[in-house]
Motif scaffolding. Sequence first.
Motif, PDB file in Angstrom:
ATOM      1  N   GLY A  10     -82.606   6.228  94.720  1.00 24.39           N
ATOM      2  CA  GLY A  10     -83.572   4.628  94.296  1.00 24.39           C
ATOM      3  C   GLY A  10     -85.030   5.429  94.400  1.00 24.39           C
ATOM      4  N   CYS A  11     -86.065   5.861  92.963  1.00 27.17           N
ATOM      5  CA  CYS A  11     -86.578   5.589  93.122  1.00 27.17           C
ATOM      6  C   CYS A  11     -88.145   4.868  92.991  1.00 27.17           C
ATOM      7  CB  CYS A  11     -86.841   7.341  92.303  1.00 27.17           C
ATOM      8  SG  CYS A  11     -85.666   8.259  93.009  1.00 27.17           S
ATOM      9  N   GLY A  12     -87.843   3.319  93.331  1.00 32.03           N
ATOM     10  CA  GLY A  12     -88.982   2.234  93.334  1.00 32.03           C
ATOM     11  C   GLY A  12     -89.391   2.772  93.924  1.00 32.03           C
ATOM     12  N   LYS A  13     -91.024   1.619  94.057  1.00 35.44           N
ATOM     13  CA  LYS A  13     -92.213   1.234  94.644  1.00 35.44           C
ATOM     14  C   LYS A  13     -91.750   1.492  96.214  1.00 35.44           C
ATOM     15  CE  LYS A  13     -95.372  -1.723  94.701  1.00 35.44           C
ATOM     16  NZ  LYS A  13     -96.919  -1.031  94.018  1.00 35.44           N
ATOM     17  N   ILE A  14     -90.429   0.953  96.678  1.00 32.94           N
ATOM     18  CA  ILE A  14     -90.877   2.177  98.473  1.00 32.94           C
ATOM     19  C   ILE A  14     -90.626   2.604  98.570  1.00 32.94           C
ATOM     20  CG2 ILE A  14     -88.150   1.083  97.907  1.00 32.94           C
ATOM     21  CD1 ILE A  14     -90.937  -0.151 100.877  1.00 32.94           C
ATOM     22  N   ALA A  34     -82.198  11.280  93.067  1.00 33.21           N
ATOM     23  CA  ALA A  34     -81.455   9.852  92.408  1.00 33.21           C
ATOM     24  C   ALA A  34     -81.770   8.513  91.691  1.00 33.21           C
ATOM     25  CB  ALA A  34     -79.716   9.980  93.068  1.00 33.21           C
ATOM     26  N   ASP A  35     -81.353   8.683  90.573  1.00 35.68           N
ATOM     27  CA  ASP A  35     -81.996   6.612  90.246  1.00 35.68           C
ATOM     28  C   ASP A  35     -81.094   7.023  89.095  1.00 35.68           C
ATOM     29  OD1 ASP A  35     -84.538   5.293  91.046  1.00 35.68           O
ATOM     30  OD2 ASP A  35     -83.921   4.947  88.887  1.00 35.68           O
ATOM     31  N   LEU A  36     -81.040   5.151  88.890  1.00 35.06           N
ATOM     32  CA  LEU A  36     -80.637   5.436  87.619  1.00 35.06           C
ATOM     33  C   LEU A  36     -81.553   6.146  85.997  1.00 35.06           C
ATOM     34  CD1 LEU A  36     -78.991   1.400  88.621  1.00 35.06           C
ATOM     35  CD2 LEU A  36     -77.875   4.018  87.835  1.00 35.06           C
ATOM     36  N   ALA A  43     -89.411  12.679  88.050  1.00 40.41           N
ATOM     37  CA  ALA A  43     -90.888  12.476  88.382  1.00 40.41           C
ATOM     38  C   ALA A  43     -91.437  12.882  89.756  1.00 40.41           C
ATOM     39  CB  ALA A  43     -91.470  11.580  87.962  1.00 40.41           C
ATOM     40  N   VAL A  44     -90.410  11.886  90.808  1.00 43.06           N
ATOM     41  CA  VAL A  44     -90.346  12.245  92.105  1.00 43.06           C
ATOM     42  C   VAL A  44     -90.068  14.168  92.656  1.00 43.06           C
ATOM     43  CG1 VAL A  44     -89.259  12.038  94.414  1.00 43.06           C
ATOM     44  CG2 VAL A  44     -89.976  10.141  92.860  1.00 43.06           C
ATOM     45  N   ALA A  45     -89.079  14.713  91.611  1.00 47.56           N
ATOM     46  CA  ALA A  45     -88.716  16.261  92.088  1.00 47.56           C
ATOM     47  C   ALA A  45     -89.811  16.932  91.538  1.00 47.56           C
ATOM     48  CB  ALA A  45     -87.537  16.196  91.304  1.00 47.56           C
TER      49      ALA A  45
END
Length: 358
Positions: A10-14, A34-36, A43-45
């Motif tokens: 889950g790589c959302g806002k939080i 990981a994210d759906l 982008a995080v990686a």
Amino acid sequence: MSAARVGIVGCGKISQQYLTTLAKTSNLELVAVADLDLARAQAVAADYPQVRALSVVDLMADDEVDVVLNLTVPAAHAEVALLAIDAGKDVYLEKPLASTTQEGRTILAAAQAAGVRVGCAPDTVLGTGTQTARNAIDSNLIGRPIAATATMVTPGHERWHPDPDFYYLPGGGPLLDMGPYYVTSLVTLLGPVSSVIGAASRTRDERLIGSGPRAGESIKVTIDTHVTGVLVHESGALSTLVMSFDAVATKASNIEVHGDQGSLVVPDPNQFAGEVQLHRLGGSGWETLPVSAGYPEAGRGIGLSDMMATPAGVEHRAGGKLAYHVLDVMESLLDAAHIGTSVSVASSCERPAAVELP
């Protein structure tokens, strides 16, 4: 002790707040995300050369991941937690533990059978704000605790959040979204809850998104958006709770705790720090207490660090049992609001251990 290797789902806002904490926490090492939406994980990686962007399935199967940090939306909390547990990994969840107590029980039972640990936000109560207030209570500065008030008022998260749908679906609403901060703080300060009474309402069935690419879009409201009630603690103390996505603002303190020898103003439980104020019986006014407990300069994720530093067999402070009790209190409060009578809270928990200043 080597750092626990963390995989985020889950790589959302939080997630940005957790990433900041992970980057400066010595006993945690981020290794995978990981994210759906794989692009969000990538982008995080891209900002962390040692971190790999994986599918959820591949992250769960990865032997280099020791603990899964579950930052998905509430409706997916149980599904993702159970995948992690089935893979033999510890799991730490964003709040609430699950959308329902039934899902929460399934998570805890699966973790016990697998011999893995479950932790859950909020961990804001481990900061210097709530912990200094707890220390004041434990030091008898207010005498016998009698009552508390907890108030959260906002006109709704759709005004600022670009994808606010989940706030108005089961598992969301002001109680299940913001209530965990307040109820967890009240349990930390005054102990577990034995019964509740409540009332709830919904002012409108649709909301308009106020920002982002979906601005102006209407979304359905399927849950109560104003909830109020009284929590009867096992100690006998009574806490009055007001949680609203309908009202505009309040000047009321976030939390106040009243005893027979004094009253405390407790900082916002959605924050880690803040001033604790005491008014003593017979005193001349409010005094600000010095910081006396808690993790200084803590951020979201300190509960995961605390969990991984806690010896095996010892219940960590932001633990699954506490999170389940908080969920049970909130679900019972909604039940009480709908049936119009007092509801007993089936679960209980140990009051979490205090955090001494390092």
